[in-house]
Design an enzyme around this catalytic site. Sequence first.
Site, PDB file in Angstrom:
ATOM      1  N   CYS A   1     -30.514 -94.237 -67.004  1.00  0.00           N
ATOM      2  CA  CYS A   1     -31.671 -94.878 -66.305  1.00  0.00           C
ATOM      3  C   CYS A   1     -31.258 -96.223 -66.200  1.00  0.00           C
ATOM      4  O   CYS A   1     -32.083 -96.758 -65.125  1.00  0.00           O
ATOM      5  CB  CYS A   1     -32.929 -94.558 -67.065  1.00  0.00           C
ATOM      6  SG  CYS A   1     -32.392 -95.179 -69.067  1.00  0.00           S
TER       7      CYS A   1
ATOM      8  N   GLY B   1     -37.366 -88.626 -68.595  1.00  0.00           N
ATOM      9  CA  GLY B   1     -37.140 -88.183 -67.677  1.00  0.00           C
ATOM     10  C   GLY B   1     -37.475 -88.694 -66.160  1.00  0.00           C
ATOM     11  O   GLY B   1     -37.759 -89.919 -66.123  1.00  0.00           O
ATOM     12  N   SER B   2     -37.565 -87.807 -65.148  1.00  0.00           N
ATOM     13  CA  SER B   2     -37.805 -88.270 -63.857  1.00  0.00           C
ATOM     14  C   SER B   2     -39.499 -88.957 -63.461  1.00  0.00           C
ATOM     15  O   SER B   2     -40.384 -88.385 -64.267  1.00  0.00           O
ATOM     16  CB  SER B   2     -37.400 -87.305 -62.797  1.00  0.00           C
ATOM     17  OG  SER B   2     -38.292 -86.129 -63.004  1.00  0.00           O
TER      18      SER B   2
ATOM     19  N   GLU C   1     -40.856 -92.677 -70.384  1.00  0.00           N
ATOM     20  CA  GLU C   1     -39.453 -93.344 -70.229  1.00  0.00           C
ATOM     21  C   GLU C   1     -38.863 -92.980 -68.876  1.00  0.00           C
ATOM     22  O   GLU C   1     -38.259 -91.846 -69.072  1.00  0.00           O
ATOM     23  CB  GLU C   1     -38.564 -93.537 -71.310  1.00  0.00           C
ATOM     24  CG  GLU C   1     -39.150 -93.934 -72.744  1.00  0.00           C
ATOM     25  CD  GLU C   1     -39.265 -95.512 -72.726  1.00  0.00           C
ATOM     26  OE1 GLU C   1     -38.784 -96.159 -71.720  1.00  0.00           O
ATOM     27  OE2 GLU C   1     -39.914 -95.894 -73.825  1.00  0.00           O
TER      28      GLU C   1
ATOM     29  N   GLU D   1     -33.850 -93.228 -57.197  1.00  0.00           N
ATOM     30  CA  GLU D   1     -32.790 -93.138 -57.949  1.00  0.00           C
ATOM     31  C   GLU D   1     -31.969 -91.831 -57.669  1.00  0.00           C
ATOM     32  O   GLU D   1     -32.491 -90.937 -57.248  1.00  0.00           O
ATOM     33  CB  GLU D   1     -33.472 -93.189 -59.220  1.00  0.00           C
ATOM     34  CG  GLU D   1     -32.534 -93.130 -60.621  1.00  0.00           C
ATOM     35  CD  GLU D   1     -33.335 -92.509 -61.895  1.00  0.00           C
ATOM     36  OE1 GLU D   1     -34.149 -91.656 -61.601  1.00  0.00           O
ATOM     37  OE2 GLU D   1     -32.923 -93.280 -62.818  1.00  0.00           O
TER      38      GLU D   1
ATOM     39  N   LYS E   1     -38.838 -80.158 -76.361  1.00  0.00           N
ATOM     40  CA  LYS E   1     -38.222 -79.473 -75.253  1.00  0.00           C
ATOM     41  C   LYS E   1     -37.218 -80.171 -74.582  1.00  0.00           C
ATOM     42  O   LYS E   1     -37.228 -81.048 -74.076  1.00  0.00           O
ATOM     43  CB  LYS E   1     -39.344 -79.551 -74.106  1.00  0.00           C
ATOM     44  CG  LYS E   1     -39.430 -78.084 -73.171  1.00  0.00           C
ATOM     45  CD  LYS E   1     -38.148 -77.712 -72.618  1.00  0.00           C
ATOM     46  CE  LYS E   1     -37.702 -78.376 -71.247  1.00  0.00           C
ATOM     47  NZ  LYS E   1     -36.552 -78.046 -70.794  1.00  0.00           N
TER      48      LYS E   1
ATOM     49  N   GLY F   1     -42.903 -87.188 -64.698  1.00  0.00           N
ATOM     50  CA  GLY F   1     -43.624 -88.184 -65.641  1.00  0.00           C
ATOM     51  C   GLY F   1     -45.197 -88.374 -64.881  1.00  0.00           C
ATOM     52  O   GLY F   1     -46.001 -88.434 -65.798  1.00  0.00           O
TER      53      GLY F   1
ATOM     54  N   GLN G   1     -28.138 -81.304 -59.130  1.00  0.00           N
ATOM     55  CA  GLN G   1     -27.803 -82.813 -59.150  1.00  0.00           C
ATOM     56  C   GLN G   1     -26.782 -83.147 -57.936  1.00  0.00           C
ATOM     57  O   GLN G   1     -27.098 -84.239 -57.219  1.00  0.00           O
ATOM     58  CB  GLN G   1     -27.798 -83.178 -60.287  1.00  0.00           C
ATOM     59  CG  GLN G   1     -28.945 -83.178 -61.380  1.00  0.00           C
ATOM     60  CD  GLN G   1     -29.987 -84.015 -61.367  1.00  0.00           C
ATOM     61  OE1 GLN G   1     -29.921 -84.881 -60.214  1.00  0.00           O
ATOM     62  NE2 GLN G   1     -30.836 -84.098 -62.144  1.00  0.00           N
TER      63      GLN G   1
HETATM   64  P1  NAD Z   1     -36.496 -84.228 -65.176  1.00  0.00           P
HETATM   65  O1  NAD Z   1     -37.668 -84.954 -65.182  1.00  0.00           O
HETATM   66  O2  NAD Z   1     -36.161 -83.271 -64.251  1.00  0.00           O
HETATM   67  O3  NAD Z   1     -36.218 -83.381 -66.710  1.00  0.00           O
HETATM   68  C1  NAD Z   1     -36.461 -84.145 -67.765  1.00  0.00           C
HETATM   69  C2  NAD Z   1     -37.217 -83.091 -68.812  1.00  0.00           C
HETATM   70  O4  NAD Z   1     -38.391 -82.820 -68.246  1.00  0.00           O
HETATM   71  C3  NAD Z   1     -36.202 -81.731 -69.058  1.00  0.00           C
HETATM   72  O5  NAD Z   1     -36.229 -81.581 -70.229  1.00  0.00           O
HETATM   73  C4  NAD Z   1     -36.924 -80.830 -68.193  1.00  0.00           C
HETATM   74  O6  NAD Z   1     -36.661 -79.442 -68.426  1.00  0.00           O
HETATM   75  C5  NAD Z   1     -38.687 -81.149 -68.267  1.00  0.00           C
HETATM   76  N1  NAD Z   1     -39.367 -80.961 -67.254  1.00  0.00           N
HETATM   77  C6  NAD Z   1     -39.205 -80.827 -65.957  1.00  0.00           C
HETATM   78  N2  NAD Z   1     -40.282 -80.360 -65.228  1.00  0.00           N
HETATM   79  C7  NAD Z   1     -41.320 -80.443 -66.476  1.00  0.00           C
HETATM   80  C8  NAD Z   1     -42.563 -79.905 -66.090  1.00  0.00           C
HETATM   81  N3  NAD Z   1     -43.226 -79.823 -65.051  1.00  0.00           N
HETATM   82  N4  NAD Z   1     -43.335 -80.159 -67.509  1.00  0.00           N
HETATM   83  C9  NAD Z   1     -42.637 -80.330 -68.418  1.00  0.00           C
HETATM   84  N5  NAD Z   1     -41.571 -80.615 -68.748  1.00  0.00           N
HETATM   85  C10 NAD Z   1     -40.780 -80.914 -67.251  1.00  0.00           C
HETATM   86  O7  NAD Z   1     -35.308 -85.412 -65.313  1.00  0.00           O
HETATM   87  P2  NAD Z   1     -33.791 -85.425 -65.290  1.00  0.00           P
HETATM   88  O8  NAD Z   1     -33.341 -85.263 -63.827  1.00  0.00           O
HETATM   89  O9  NAD Z   1     -33.429 -84.125 -65.943  1.00  0.00           O
HETATM   90  O10 NAD Z   1     -33.209 -86.596 -66.042  1.00  0.00           O
HETATM   91  C11 NAD Z   1     -32.986 -87.851 -65.251  1.00  0.00           C
HETATM   92  C12 NAD Z   1     -34.096 -88.701 -65.355  1.00  0.00           C
HETATM   93  O11 NAD Z   1     -34.498 -89.102 -66.662  1.00  0.00           O
HETATM   94  C13 NAD Z   1     -33.851 -89.843 -64.254  1.00  0.00           C
HETATM   95  O12 NAD Z   1     -35.084 -90.280 -63.770  1.00  0.00           O
HETATM   96  C14 NAD Z   1     -33.491 -91.024 -65.462  1.00  0.00           C
HETATM   97  O13 NAD Z   1     -33.727 -92.312 -65.080  1.00  0.00           O
HETATM   98  C15 NAD Z   1     -34.512 -90.398 -66.459  1.00  0.00           C
HETATM   99  N6  NAD Z   1     -34.137 -91.189 -67.996  1.00  0.00           N
HETATM  100  C16 NAD Z   1     -34.759 -92.112 -68.385  1.00  0.00           C
HETATM  101  C17 NAD Z   1     -34.424 -92.900 -69.655  1.00  0.00           C
HETATM  102  C18 NAD Z   1     -35.592 -93.976 -70.067  1.00  0.00           C
HETATM  103  O14 NAD Z   1     -35.179 -94.237 -71.263  1.00  0.00           O
HETATM  104  N7  NAD Z   1     -36.220 -94.644 -69.364  1.00  0.00           N
HETATM  105  C19 NAD Z   1     -33.472 -92.352 -70.242  1.00  0.00           C
HETATM  106  C20 NAD Z   1     -32.693 -91.252 -69.740  1.00  0.00           C
HETATM  107  C21 NAD Z   1     -33.038 -90.716 -68.619  1.00  0.00           C
END
Ligand code: NAD
Length: 493
Positions: free
Chosen positions: A291, A235-236, A257, A390, A182, A240, A336
């Site tokens: 991140c 992601g966030s 992650e 963050e 996804k 997570g 954002q």
């Molecule tokens: P987000 O969590 O909003 O979205 C990430 C992904 O999750 C997207 O594809 C989104 O559509 C999907 N998503 C959202 N809600 C969902 C749900 N209920 N069920 C399943 N999937 C869902 O994150 P964002 O704001 O787009 O990205 C930024 C975040 O990602 C920051 O917290 C950043 O630190 C983190 N990040 C971490 C790393 C790492 O390696 N640790 C790398 C890059 C980004």
Amino acid sequence: MDRLVAMDYPQVVLHWIDGKEVPSQANESIPKHDPHTGEILTRVARGRKADVDAAIAAAVAVQPSWAATNIVERAQILRRATQIVESRTEEISEIVAKEAGKPLKDSRAETGAAIELGYFMAGEGRRYYGMTTTSAMPNRSAIIVRQPVGVCGLIIAANTPLPNVAWKAYPALLCGNAAIMKPAEDTPLSALWFARVLKEAGLPDGVFSLVQGLGVEAGAPLVEDHRVDLLSFTGSVGVGRFIQRVAGERLAKVCLELGGKNPLVICDDANLEDAARWAVVSAFSNAGQRCASGSRILIFESVYEEFKGIFLEKAKRLKVGIADDCDLGPVINERQLNNMLVKVREAVARDGATLLLGGERVVDQDHRGYYVAPTILENLSPQAVLSRSELFGPITALYPVRDLEEAIGMVNDSPFGLTAAIHTASIHRAQLFAGRCRSGVVSINGPTHGSEPHMPFGGLRDSGNGWREPGTQALDVYSEWKAIYTRFDPEQV
Ligand code: NAD
């Protein structure tokens, strides 16, 4: 594969299911905006449970035969895919630059990182080491080998689109899994481009599918489906936690992650010019959408004012835009952008922070999209909301610290534990810091970010749940160990 350039965006970026581009079953789509202009760039297929079901069904059907394919052959397909990416570096870099809103030089560097990862993982096809060990039982051998997990759900963020795809897709496929990705709704086309490359390289249909769309509609059904054996998410923290809770309930394997609030410590013996240069890159490159971005800069009191002056001077010179002489582009979307501006305003009005630079949207003829000015705050309590959460944008804060002891205390007193950096001329301070930081990555006299394909990346506390990608450690995410005992009978020789 037809050349798909950034300027010829399809009207709707489709799903990739069972080796084909397909629209949503409900024929719905959502708009995708250009971060640089704010205008609609294209539309994205709006995936829902029915689309996810189709992708999972294809994955379940093909996974056993993919797992039975010799791993060296699987790795060769991945190497061919990497060669294709390499030969079309310009094409994919243009797509990424356009959909993520970044200078082409930055997206080229990201393509390079994805290529290195691809070659590294393809090389693992000829290593893929297990273990041989002893047995207490006479005439028995004991070995440990890897086996696939099964069907993987891979959910990713938009910040570095191609490396984010590569980090999960390559190890997942190498290990013999089928995968459904996804992609982030803001960067659908780079993922689709990669799926087409995999097919061209010889990946059988159904082994890798994409379901585009919104997280709650196209991501959540993957998390909830009992046929998905592993969820790997970048992601966030909030999302997570949802994935850990829901997929954890059915005991699926879950790799998270997540975010960071990464500290960069400036000691009184640091080369301040050098440290300020790295602090600027840590805080503002990729518009702070890392991140591992440096969002807390902890400075020894005795050099606080001097460092602040140099840092501010450098930050003021940053050029905002997407031309190749620019330092940072826009943030990914309007939601954002608005969130960042509100949080900065609250930090000032409610928590007493002082704004040293930025704190506003950049809008003019050349910056019509989601541009946030490089923003620097001070006088923020370490317990304030913005010190502990963050923002994922070009925003950082300065904090004075008495000494190394106080700095290490503040580094570790955080909900996050992804990366930490120190600038010092003392090997003793550096070693003490590296040993006592509670983080997944430590950087000495460098930036807070930066990872290599053969090195594990991940963090403690709210930054993850213990897994590491990439490196050979990623193989532990995407495979399960199997212990095999063989008993032989010398009497029967
Ligand atoms: P987000 O969590 O909003 O979205 C990430 C992904 O999750 C997207 O594809 C989104 O559509 C999907 N998503 C959202 N809600 C969902 C749900 N209920 N069920 C399943 N999937 C869902 O994150 P964002 O704001 O787009 O990205 C930024 C975040 O990602 C920051 O917290 C950043 O630190 C983190 N990040 C971490 C790393 C790492 O390696 N640790 C790398 C890059 C980004």
